[in-house]
Design a protein around this motif. Structure first.
Motif, mmCIF file in Angstrom:
data_model
loop_
_atom_site.group_PDB
_atom_site.id
_atom_site.type_symbol
_atom_site.label_atom_id
_atom_site.label_comp_id
_atom_site.label_asym_id
_atom_site.label_seq_id
_atom_site.Cartn_x
_atom_site.Cartn_y
_atom_site.Cartn_z
ATOM 1 N N ARG A 19 -0.758 4.595 -9.099
ATOM 2 C CA ARG A 19 -0.041 5.757 -8.541
ATOM 3 C C ARG A 19 -0.355 5.931 -7.057
ATOM 4 N NH1 ARG A 19 -1.193 8.132 -13.541
ATOM 5 N NH2 ARG A 19 -2.966 9.279 -12.685
ATOM 6 N N ALA A 20 -1.603 5.686 -6.662
ATOM 7 C CA ALA A 20 -1.980 5.821 -5.256
ATOM 8 C C ALA A 20 -1.328 4.756 -4.374
ATOM 9 C CB ALA A 20 -3.498 5.764 -5.110
ATOM 10 N N LEU A 21 -0.971 3.613 -4.974
ATOM 11 C CA LEU A 21 -0.305 2.554 -4.229
ATOM 12 C C LEU A 21 1.155 2.905 -3.936
ATOM 13 C CD1 LEU A 21 -1.509 -0.649 -6.150
ATOM 14 C CD2 LEU A 21 -2.510 0.378 -4.104
ATOM 15 N N LEU A 22 1.721 3.786 -4.760
ATOM 16 C CA LEU A 22 3.156 4.083 -4.651
ATOM 17 C C LEU A 22 3.453 5.533 -4.291
ATOM 18 C CD1 LEU A 22 4.492 2.008 -7.671
ATOM 19 C CD2 LEU A 22 4.393 1.382 -5.260
ATOM 20 N N ASP A 23 2.464 6.243 -3.789
ATOM 21 C CA ASP A 23 2.647 7.630 -3.381
ATOM 22 C C ASP A 23 2.482 7.714 -1.865
ATOM 23 O OD1 ASP A 23 1.133 10.320 -2.642
ATOM 24 O OD2 ASP A 23 2.403 10.723 -4.395
ATOM 25 N N ALA A 24 3.526 8.146 -1.166
ATOM 26 C CA ALA A 24 3.506 8.153 0.301
ATOM 27 C C ALA A 24 2.382 9.012 0.862
ATOM 28 C CB ALA A 24 4.855 8.624 0.841
ATOM 29 N N ASP A 25 2.142 10.192 0.280
ATOM 30 C CA ASP A 25 1.078 11.063 0.781
ATOM 31 C C ASP A 25 -0.290 10.426 0.581
ATOM 32 O OD1 ASP A 25 2.910 13.004 1.592
ATOM 33 O OD2 ASP A 25 2.799 14.074 -0.323
ATOM 34 N N TRP A 30 -5.141 6.713 2.537
ATOM 35 C CA TRP A 30 -6.080 5.627 2.262
ATOM 36 C C TRP A 30 -5.761 4.312 2.961
ATOM 37 C CZ3 TRP A 30 -4.935 0.942 0.168
ATOM 38 C CH2 TRP A 30 -3.773 0.821 -0.600
ATOM 39 N N ARG A 31 -4.497 3.985 3.169
ATOM 40 C CA ARG A 31 -4.193 2.674 3.759
ATOM 41 C C ARG A 31 -4.172 2.774 5.279
ATOM 42 N NH1 ARG A 31 0.933 -0.836 2.039
ATOM 43 N NH2 ARG A 31 -0.146 -1.064 0.068
ATOM 44 N N VAL A 32 -5.321 3.105 5.802
ATOM 45 C CA VAL A 32 -5.471 3.231 7.244
ATOM 46 C C VAL A 32 -6.923 2.888 7.592
ATOM 47 C CG1 VAL A 32 -5.831 5.725 7.006
ATOM 48 C CG2 VAL A 32 -5.164 4.779 9.208
ATOM 49 N N PRO A 33 -7.127 1.975 8.516
ATOM 50 C CA PRO A 33 -8.493 1.627 8.912
ATOM 51 C C PRO A 33 -9.178 2.789 9.628
ATOM 52 C CG PRO A 33 -6.926 -0.072 9.579
ATOM 53 C CD PRO A 33 -6.127 1.113 9.142
ATOM 54 N N ASP A 34 -10.498 2.751 9.662
ATOM 55 C CA ASP A 34 -11.262 3.747 10.399
ATOM 56 C C ASP A 34 -10.797 3.764 11.854
ATOM 57 O OD1 ASP A 34 -12.683 4.071 8.056
ATOM 58 O OD2 ASP A 34 -14.439 2.951 8.753
ATOM 59 N N GLY A 35 -10.760 4.957 12.443
ATOM 60 C CA GLY A 35 -10.378 5.080 13.842
ATOM 61 C C GLY A 35 -8.875 5.110 14.070
ATOM 62 N N MET A 36 -8.114 5.218 12.999
ATOM 63 C CA MET A 36 -6.657 5.280 13.114
ATOM 64 C C MET A 36 -6.130 6.395 12.218
ATOM 65 S SD MET A 36 -5.528 1.244 13.134
ATOM 66 C CE MET A 36 -4.092 1.411 14.216
ATOM 67 N N ARG A 139 -10.757 -3.969 3.961
ATOM 68 C CA ARG A 139 -11.981 -3.409 3.352
ATOM 69 C C ARG A 139 -12.081 -1.902 3.613
ATOM 70 N NH1 ARG A 139 -14.330 -7.900 1.687
ATOM 71 N NH2 ARG A 139 -14.516 -9.668 3.072
ATOM 72 N N MET A 140 -11.773 -1.486 4.836
ATOM 73 C CA MET A 140 -11.800 -0.053 5.163
ATOM 74 C C MET A 140 -10.789 0.707 4.311
ATOM 75 S SD MET A 140 -11.963 -0.059 9.294
ATOM 76 C CE MET A 140 -13.321 -0.743 10.211
ATOM 77 N N ALA A 141 -9.589 0.148 4.193
ATOM 78 C CA ALA A 141 -8.551 0.801 3.402
ATOM 79 C C ALA A 141 -8.960 0.898 1.935
ATOM 80 C CB ALA A 141 -7.220 0.050 3.542
ATOM 81 N N LEU A 142 -9.544 -0.161 1.382
ATOM 82 C CA LEU A 142 -9.968 -0.118 -0.018
ATOM 83 C C LEU A 142 -11.114 0.872 -0.229
ATOM 84 C CD1 LEU A 142 -9.674 -3.844 -1.156
ATOM 85 C CD2 LEU A 142 -8.154 -1.922 -1.684
ATOM 86 N N GLU A 143 -11.966 1.030 0.761
ATOM 87 C CA GLU A 143 -13.018 2.044 0.680
ATOM 88 C C GLU A 143 -12.373 3.436 0.626
ATOM 89 O OE1 GLU A 143 -16.674 3.858 0.384
ATOM 90 O OE2 GLU A 143 -16.247 1.715 0.232
ATOM 91 N N ASN A 144 -11.367 3.663 1.457
ATOM 92 C CA ASN A 144 -10.637 4.933 1.441
ATOM 93 C C ASN A 144 -9.930 5.141 0.109
ATOM 94 O OD1 ASN A 144 -11.393 5.403 4.101
ATOM 95 N ND2 ASN A 144 -9.484 4.584 4.923
#
Length: 152
Positions: A19-25, A30-36, A139-144
């Motif tokens: 569900r988190a893979l297919l939810d825009a919010d 989560w799919r954003v590296p640190d510092g962005m 890796r950052m995104a998967l941590e998020n």
């Protein structure tokens, strides 16, 4: 062109991760590296559906692929297997030849040890994107992702 493979175990059921893979919010979180930071412009989570997303560096020194401080990419969902797999094809919006070309990202979810093993495989990464940078960002995104779904 090259490819990368990054995996991580998360303490959440595959259905929650899917569900988190297919939810825009959720994706914007989560799919954003640190510092962005992330902005989802368009998101139609179905096979054949399209998306467009921008990642912007928080610090003015960050150099973007699409604009001064921003990486914008667009693509489509190629394959969706509920609670198991998401295949996306996307490309950066850029005039830079070393950053152009379609990439395929396959995210596979496998139930394991009371949670989910998440494997992200990027194929067709343009030569202008160093493999190490792609792996670090993933890796950052998967941590998020783990932080988001493990508290859900």
């Amino acid at each position: 062109m090259h490819s990368t493979r990054v995996s991580r175990h998360v303490r959440a059921r595959p259905s929650v991760v899917y569900r988190a893979l297919l939810d825009a919010d959720a994706l914007a979180k989560w799919r954003v590296p640190d510092g962005m930071s992330s902005r989802v412009h368009e998101f139609d989570p179905r096979e054949g559906g399209s998306f467009r997303i921008s990642l912007t560096y928080d610090a003015p020194a960050g150099t973007g692929k699409s604009a001064a401080h921003t990486d914008t990419y667009h693509g489509r969902f190629v394959k969706l297997v509920p609670d198991a797999q998401v295949v996306e094809v996307f490309e950066f919006e850029t005039a830079e030849p070393g950053l152009r070309g379609e990439m395929t990202m396959t995210t596979t979810l496998t139930e394991a040890d009371g949670g989910t093993d998440v494997l992200v495989v990027h194929e067709g990464i343009p030569d202008g994107v160093p493999a190490a940078d792609n792996e670090t960002g993933t890796r950052m995104a998967l941590e998020n992702l783990a932080k988001l779904v493990e508290t859900a």
